[in-house]
Write a protein that holds these residues in place. Structure first.
Motif, PDB file in Angstrom:
ATOM      1  N   THR A 141       0.861   4.512  -2.957  1.00 23.69           N
ATOM      2  CA  THR A 141       0.321   5.839  -2.657  1.00 23.69           C
ATOM      3  C   THR A 141       1.016   6.896  -3.501  1.00 23.69           C
ATOM      4  O   THR A 141       2.219   6.814  -3.750  1.00 23.69           O
ATOM      5  CB  THR A 141       0.478   6.202  -1.159  1.00 23.69           C
ATOM      6  N   ARG A 182      -7.250   2.841   7.544  1.00 25.82           N
ATOM      7  CA  ARG A 182      -6.775   2.639   6.164  1.00 25.82           C
ATOM      8  C   ARG A 182      -5.566   3.521   5.873  1.00 25.82           C
ATOM      9  O   ARG A 182      -4.586   3.081   5.274  1.00 25.82           O
ATOM     10  CB  ARG A 182      -7.904   2.927   5.177  1.00 25.82           C
ATOM     11  N   GLU A 187       0.828  -1.200   0.000  1.00 27.30           N
ATOM     12  CA  GLU A 187       0.000   0.000   0.000  1.00 27.30           C
ATOM     13  C   GLU A 187       0.869   1.259   0.000  1.00 27.30           C
ATOM     14  O   GLU A 187       0.535   2.248  -0.642  1.00 27.30           O
ATOM     15  CB  GLU A 187      -0.952   0.010   1.205  1.00 27.30           C
ATOM     16  N   TYR A 188       1.991   1.212   0.717  1.00 28.14           N
ATOM     17  CA  TYR A 188       2.896   2.364   0.784  1.00 28.14           C
ATOM     18  C   TYR A 188       3.416   2.716  -0.602  1.00 28.14           C
ATOM     19  O   TYR A 188       3.414   3.873  -0.999  1.00 28.14           O
ATOM     20  CB  TYR A 188       4.055   2.050   1.742  1.00 28.14           C
ATOM     21  N   SER A 208      -1.230   2.788   5.007  1.00 28.22           N
ATOM     22  CA  SER A 208      -0.598   3.193   3.749  1.00 28.22           C
ATOM     23  C   SER A 208       0.647   4.050   3.952  1.00 28.22           C
ATOM     24  O   SER A 208       1.249   4.488   2.974  1.00 28.22           O
ATOM     25  CB  SER A 208      -1.612   3.948   2.883  1.00 28.22           C
TER      26      SER A 208
END
Length: 173
Positions: A6, A75, A2-3, A79
């Motif tokens: 982004t 959430r 997720e990181y 992230s």
């Protein structure tokens, strides 16, 4: 995963992880990944999620930031990246001298972590001098918090530790 996905990668540099009752007496301490997998979100991480959202979102009005629903904060915190200067668990209130000594001892590791994460925004939660040094910013004594600096293409933001949020008027705003 997720990181990396982004559009604006945010890294929070905090002091140390805390010992939870289940890890009392163990060196392992607190694993935020496991904590978040269970949908939990304590004050520190809730505040970091708000800061990250504000920084990545161009600093919208405070009411909008403070009004983020809990599921959105969970959430968001998933992230971003969070590193602690002191790798071994401590108590709810960190001894900054001990944290600083640990950060100096693990300087090479901390620099590697920042290089690997390659964040666009670095949020220093009570760690301005260390986070600034990790970003290559000249380390000067803070005039007061909050602080901000641009280091190359990276935005560096300095706040008090996130667990201090709300203790004074400016921390609420």
């Amino acid at each position: 995963a997720e990181y990396d996905a982004t559009p604006i990668r945010v890294l929070a540099v905090l002091r140390e992880t805390k010992v939870t009752p289940s890890s009392e007496g163990q060196v392992t301490g607190f694993d935020v990944r496991e904590f978040l997998r269970n949908g939990k979100l304590e004050r520190t991480y809730s505040t970091v999620a708000r800061w990250a959202w504000a920084a990545a979102g161009g600093f919208p009005p405070v009411a909008q930031v403070n009004g983020l629903r809990r599921d959105v904060r969970v959430r968001l915190i998933r992230s971003i990246a969070i590193i602690n200067l002191k790798k071994l668990a401590g108590r709810a209130s960190a001894n900054i001298g001990v944290v600083s000594a640990a950060a100096h001892q693990d300087d090479a590791l901390l620099h590697r972590q920042v290089a690997l994460l390659d964040p666009d925004v670095v949020i220093a939660g009570g760690t301005w001098e260390h986070a600034a040094a990790l970003c290559g910013h000249p380390v000067v004594a803070p005039i007061g918090l909050p602080q901000a600096a641009v280091v190359g293409s990276r935005l560096l933001l300095g706040f008090h530790h996130p667990s201090a949020r709300g203790r004074t008027r400016w921390q609420r705003d």
